[in-house]
Design a protein around this motif. Structure first.
Motif, PDB file in Angstrom:
ATOM      1  N   SER A 132       0.825  -1.364  -0.004  1.00 27.72           N
ATOM      2  CA  SER A 132       0.017   0.017  -0.039  1.00 27.72           C
ATOM      3  C   SER A 132       0.763   1.284   0.099  1.00 27.72           C
ATOM      4  O   SER A 132       0.621   2.270  -0.783  1.00 27.72           O
ATOM      5  CB  SER A 132      -0.771  -0.134   1.034  1.00 27.72           C
ATOM      6  OG  SER A 132      -0.110  -0.051   2.472  1.00 27.72           O
ATOM      7  N   MET A 136       2.107   1.837  -3.550  1.00 22.90           N
ATOM      8  CA  MET A 136       1.240   2.419  -4.408  1.00 22.90           C
ATOM      9  C   MET A 136       1.209   4.130  -4.350  1.00 22.90           C
ATOM     10  O   MET A 136       0.664   4.464  -5.339  1.00 22.90           O
ATOM     11  CB  MET A 136      -0.340   1.831  -4.181  1.00 22.90           C
ATOM     12  CG  MET A 136      -0.308   0.405  -3.935  1.00 22.90           C
ATOM     13  SD  MET A 136      -0.887  -0.069  -5.728  1.00 22.90           S
ATOM     14  CE  MET A 136      -2.339   0.248  -5.940  1.00 22.90           C
ATOM     15  N   PHE A 179       2.541   6.067  -7.425  1.00 13.97           N
ATOM     16  CA  PHE A 179       2.227   6.500  -8.728  1.00 13.97           C
ATOM     17  C   PHE A 179       0.934   7.684  -8.500  1.00 13.97           C
ATOM     18  O   PHE A 179       0.264   7.719  -9.653  1.00 13.97           O
ATOM     19  CB  PHE A 179       1.081   5.329  -9.161  1.00 13.97           C
ATOM     20  CG  PHE A 179       2.124   4.069  -9.321  1.00 13.97           C
ATOM     21  CD1 PHE A 179       3.183   3.780 -10.315  1.00 13.97           C
ATOM     22  CD2 PHE A 179       1.996   2.875  -8.460  1.00 13.97           C
ATOM     23  CE1 PHE A 179       3.809   2.782 -10.515  1.00 13.97           C
ATOM     24  CE2 PHE A 179       2.867   1.738  -8.467  1.00 13.97           C
ATOM     25  CZ  PHE A 179       3.550   1.720  -9.566  1.00 13.97           C
ATOM     26  N   THR A 180       0.970   8.315  -7.475  1.00 10.85           N
ATOM     27  CA  THR A 180       0.220   9.269  -7.422  1.00 10.85           C
ATOM     28  C   THR A 180       0.856  10.614  -7.382  1.00 10.85           C
ATOM     29  O   THR A 180       2.060  10.762  -6.641  1.00 10.85           O
ATOM     30  CB  THR A 180      -0.619   9.412  -5.891  1.00 10.85           C
ATOM     31  OG1 THR A 180       0.005   9.425  -5.158  1.00 10.85           O
ATOM     32  CG2 THR A 180      -1.704   8.160  -6.179  1.00 10.85           C
ATOM     33  N   THR A 207      -3.280  11.043 -10.977  1.00  6.47           N
ATOM     34  CA  THR A 207      -2.740   9.812 -10.536  1.00  6.47           C
ATOM     35  C   THR A 207      -2.596   9.015 -11.678  1.00  6.47           C
ATOM     36  O   THR A 207      -3.499   8.911 -12.834  1.00  6.47           O
ATOM     37  CB  THR A 207      -3.936   9.230  -9.764  1.00  6.47           C
ATOM     38  OG1 THR A 207      -4.072   9.816  -8.626  1.00  6.47           O
ATOM     39  CG2 THR A 207      -3.555   7.749  -9.333  1.00  6.47           C
ATOM     40  N   ASP A 208      -1.385   8.257 -11.740  1.00 10.70           N
ATOM     41  CA  ASP A 208      -1.173   7.576 -12.993  1.00 10.70           C
ATOM     42  C   ASP A 208      -1.684   6.050 -12.835  1.00 10.70           C
ATOM     43  O   ASP A 208      -1.093   5.113 -12.285  1.00 10.70           O
ATOM     44  CB  ASP A 208       0.457   7.329 -13.081  1.00 10.70           C
ATOM     45  CG  ASP A 208       0.737   7.153 -14.788  1.00 10.70           C
ATOM     46  OD1 ASP A 208      -0.135   7.175 -15.651  1.00 10.70           O
ATOM     47  OD2 ASP A 208       1.941   6.977 -14.890  1.00 10.70           O
ATOM     48  N   MET A 209      -3.043   5.570 -13.634  1.00  6.73           N
ATOM     49  CA  MET A 209      -3.769   4.456 -13.313  1.00  6.73           C
ATOM     50  C   MET A 209      -3.031   3.364 -14.029  1.00  6.73           C
ATOM     51  O   MET A 209      -3.197   2.164 -13.381  1.00  6.73           O
ATOM     52  CB  MET A 209      -5.190   4.713 -13.526  1.00  6.73           C
ATOM     53  CG  MET A 209      -5.727   5.701 -12.973  1.00  6.73           C
ATOM     54  SD  MET A 209      -5.623   5.441 -10.991  1.00  6.73           S
ATOM     55  CE  MET A 209      -7.135   4.340 -10.905  1.00  6.73           C
ATOM     56  N   GLN A 250      -0.297   1.858 -11.938  1.00  7.82           N
ATOM     57  CA  GLN A 250      -0.970   1.362 -10.874  1.00  7.82           C
ATOM     58  C   GLN A 250      -1.632  -0.033 -10.672  1.00  7.82           C
ATOM     59  O   GLN A 250      -1.641  -0.963  -9.989  1.00  7.82           O
ATOM     60  CB  GLN A 250      -1.623   2.399 -10.100  1.00  7.82           C
ATOM     61  CG  GLN A 250      -2.168   2.395  -8.589  1.00  7.82           C
ATOM     62  CD  GLN A 250      -2.853   3.430  -8.198  1.00  7.82           C
ATOM     63  OE1 GLN A 250      -3.330   4.312  -8.978  1.00  7.82           O
ATOM     64  NE2 GLN A 250      -2.647   3.520  -6.687  1.00  7.82           N
ATOM     65  N   PHE A 261       0.846  -2.904 -11.137  1.00  6.71           N
ATOM     66  CA  PHE A 261       1.574  -2.943  -9.907  1.00  6.71           C
ATOM     67  C   PHE A 261       0.781  -3.659  -8.997  1.00  6.71           C
ATOM     68  O   PHE A 261       1.226  -4.759  -8.260  1.00  6.71           O
ATOM     69  CB  PHE A 261       1.963  -1.651  -9.097  1.00  6.71           C
ATOM     70  CG  PHE A 261       2.566  -1.943  -7.807  1.00  6.71           C
ATOM     71  CD1 PHE A 261       3.931  -2.291  -7.674  1.00  6.71           C
ATOM     72  CD2 PHE A 261       1.770  -1.870  -6.662  1.00  6.71           C
ATOM     73  CE1 PHE A 261       4.457  -2.571  -6.396  1.00  6.71           C
ATOM     74  CE2 PHE A 261       2.316  -2.062  -5.372  1.00  6.71           C
ATOM     75  CZ  PHE A 261       3.572  -2.331  -5.364  1.00  6.71           C
TER      76      PHE A 261
END
Length: 119
Positions: A95, A98, A101-102, A107-109, A112, A115
């Motif tokens: 967590s 994660m 990536f924000t 936010t780069d989805m 994410q 991952f």
């Protein structure tokens, strides 16, 4: 104390926070088991260790599995303690990793989601 960047301390904190729920669930489950089962095993000559390992442990498999699932979910989604206790990127939990990536405004989805699948 050496608690910073230590998995052992993080496990200790997770254990402390999950212990109350586990005790509550185990007590409720054990109280639902008939007392006659214990008495019959003692009459047959069963000692305390054998009673616990060979009689009660197989009966308690459902509550052990339930508590294991609860602890795994809590540890997987918990973020606050890992933010406080871990600062090295190679020691991040899932967590905590994660959050890489924000950004501040986006936010780069796609990475994410990749991952999440790889973890």
């Amino acid at each position: 104390m050496g608690a910073k960047n230590s998995y052992w301390f993080l496990v200790l904190v997770y254990t402390a926070f999950n212990l109350a729920q586990a005790v509550y669930l185990y007590i409720g489950f054990i109280q639902g088991i008939d007392r006659e089962l214990d008495e019959a095993a003692i009459i047959d000559g069963c000692n305390d260790v054998f009673l616990l390992t060979k009689i009660l442990m197989p009966i308690c498999k459902p509550i052990i599995a339930t508590e294991a699932i609860f602890v795994f979910i809590y540890g997987y989604e918990e973020l606050i303690f890992s933010l406080i206790l871990l600062s090295k990127p190679e020691k991040y939990t899932a967590s905590r990793a994660m959050l890489n990536f924000t950004g501040e405004h986006s936010t780069d989805m796609e990475p994410q989601f990749a991952f999440i699948v790889s973890v």
